[in-house]
Motif scaffolding. Structure first.
Motif, PDB file in Angstrom:
ATOM      1  N   UNK A   1       0.801  -1.206   0.000  1.00 23.65           N
ATOM      2  CA  UNK A   1       0.000   0.000   0.000  1.00 23.65           C
ATOM      3  C   UNK A   1       0.838   1.261   0.000  1.00 23.65           C
ATOM      4  N   UNK A   2       0.142   2.371  -0.066  1.00 31.30           N
ATOM      5  CA  UNK A   2       0.801   3.676  -0.149  1.00 31.30           C
ATOM      6  C   UNK A   2       1.570   4.044   1.113  1.00 31.30           C
ATOM      7  N   UNK A   3       1.065   3.658   2.280  1.00 32.76           N
ATOM      8  CA  UNK A   3       1.765   4.007   3.522  1.00 32.76           C
ATOM      9  C   UNK A   3       3.161   3.392   3.553  1.00 32.76           C
ATOM     10  N   UNK A   4       3.285   2.161   3.119  1.00 31.66           N
ATOM     11  CA  UNK A   4       4.586   1.491   3.098  1.00 31.66           C
ATOM     12  C   UNK A   4       5.490   2.110   2.036  1.00 31.66           C
ATOM     13  N   UNK A   5       4.918   2.450   0.897  1.00 29.18           N
ATOM     14  CA  UNK A   5       5.722   3.092  -0.155  1.00 29.18           C
ATOM     15  C   UNK A   5       6.242   4.440   0.326  1.00 29.18           C
ATOM     16  N   UNK A   6       5.440   5.158   1.101  1.00 27.35           N
ATOM     17  CA  UNK A   6       5.886   6.449   1.644  1.00 27.35           C
ATOM     18  C   UNK A   6       6.942   6.251   2.727  1.00 27.35           C
ATOM     19  N   UNK A   7       6.832   5.189   3.505  1.00 21.23           N
ATOM     20  CA  UNK A   7       7.803   4.923   4.571  1.00 21.23           C
ATOM     21  C   UNK A   7       9.151   4.487   4.008  1.00 21.23           C
ATOM     22  N   UNK A   8       9.139   3.866   2.853  1.00 25.01           N
ATOM     23  CA  UNK A   8      10.378   3.355   2.259  1.00 25.01           C
ATOM     24  C   UNK A   8      11.327   4.501   1.917  1.00 25.01           C
ATOM     25  N   UNK A   9      12.589   4.298   2.248  1.00 26.80           N
ATOM     26  CA  UNK A   9      13.621   5.259   1.877  1.00 26.80           C
ATOM     27  C   UNK A   9      14.088   5.018   0.449  1.00 26.80           C
ATOM     28  N   UNK A  10      13.930   3.781  -0.009  1.00 28.06           N
ATOM     29  CA  UNK A  10      14.316   3.406  -1.366  1.00 28.06           C
ATOM     30  C   UNK A  10      13.384   2.301  -1.840  1.00 28.06           C
ATOM     31  N   UNK A  11      12.851   2.451  -3.048  1.00 20.07           N
ATOM     32  CA  UNK A  11      12.076   1.374  -3.678  1.00 20.07           C
ATOM     33  C   UNK A  11      12.964   0.772  -4.750  1.00 20.07           C
ATOM     34  N   UNK A  12      13.147  -0.545  -4.665  1.00 18.93           N
ATOM     35  CA  UNK A  12      14.111  -1.243  -5.519  1.00 18.93           C
ATOM     36  C   UNK A  12      13.397  -2.317  -6.302  1.00 18.93           C
ATOM     37  N   UNK A  13      13.597  -2.302  -7.607  1.00 19.48           N
ATOM     38  CA  UNK A  13      13.058  -3.337  -8.482  1.00 19.48           C
ATOM     39  C   UNK A  13      14.190  -4.239  -8.950  1.00 19.48           C
ATOM     40  N   UNK A  14      14.008  -5.524  -8.791  1.00 20.53           N
ATOM     41  CA  UNK A  14      15.002  -6.479  -9.287  1.00 20.53           C
ATOM     42  C   UNK A  14      14.924  -6.592 -10.801  1.00 20.53           C
TER      43      UNK A  14
END
Length: 159
Positions: free
Chosen positions: A114-127
């Motif tokens: 969800x959006x809350x976790x995406x906002x909490x993330x310092x970095x979003x990483x795609x393999x």
């Protein structure tokens, strides 16, 4: 360094458990590793969008409860930034240099996060643009983190 992996769902296959155990053993030289599993929610086969969002919300809440305030969060997300092994290594090294000694990697459920976790993330990483089984992602993630430590040490493992 402290590394935490928070993953939705239980690891079931013996061969994956053995691979995880091997990387846990290898990682001891570089970091304290903790793997936290949170229960996944059952998804009905013909789930509506509303039901899917509720499931994502429940899983996200379980994940957020496990994230400490002092950690740097790296969310595995198909829409995240792609990193080479070398870039991951330099990112981990830079974080340690600048006082971020606790990293938390998050593997969400099959419906995503969800959006809350995406906002909490310092970095979003795609393999990759490819889709991988969530259980296999744990092994792949551990291998890449181990590889990053090997790169930073100047080991021939990466070659």
């Amino acid at each position: 360094m402290n590394i935490t992996i928070i993953a939705v769902g239980k690891l079931k296959e013996k061969y994956l458990k053995e691979a995880i155990a091997e990387y846990e053993k290898r990682m001891k030289a570089f970091a304290k590793l903790q793997i936290i599993e949170v229960n996944d929610e059952k998804t009905p086969e013909a789930a509506s969008e509303k039901e899917k969002m509720q499931i994502i919300g429940k899983e996200e809440s379980k994940i957020m409860d496990k994230i400490t305030k002092d950690t740097y969060v790296i969310l595995l997300d198909v829409k995240g930034r792609m990193l080479s092994s070398e870039k991951l290594a330099s990112t981990i090294q830079d974080l340690g240099t600048y006082g971020k000694s606790h990293l938390t990697f998050v593997i969400g459920g099959s419906l995503g996060t969800g959006e809350a976790l995406k906002k909490r993330a310092d970095l979003s990483w795609s393999f990759s643009d490819l889709t991988f089984p969530h259980q296999l992602m744990r092994v792949m993630l551990l291998e890449q983190v181990y590889r990053a430590f090997q790169i930073n040490q100047g080991s021939p493992y990466h070659k």
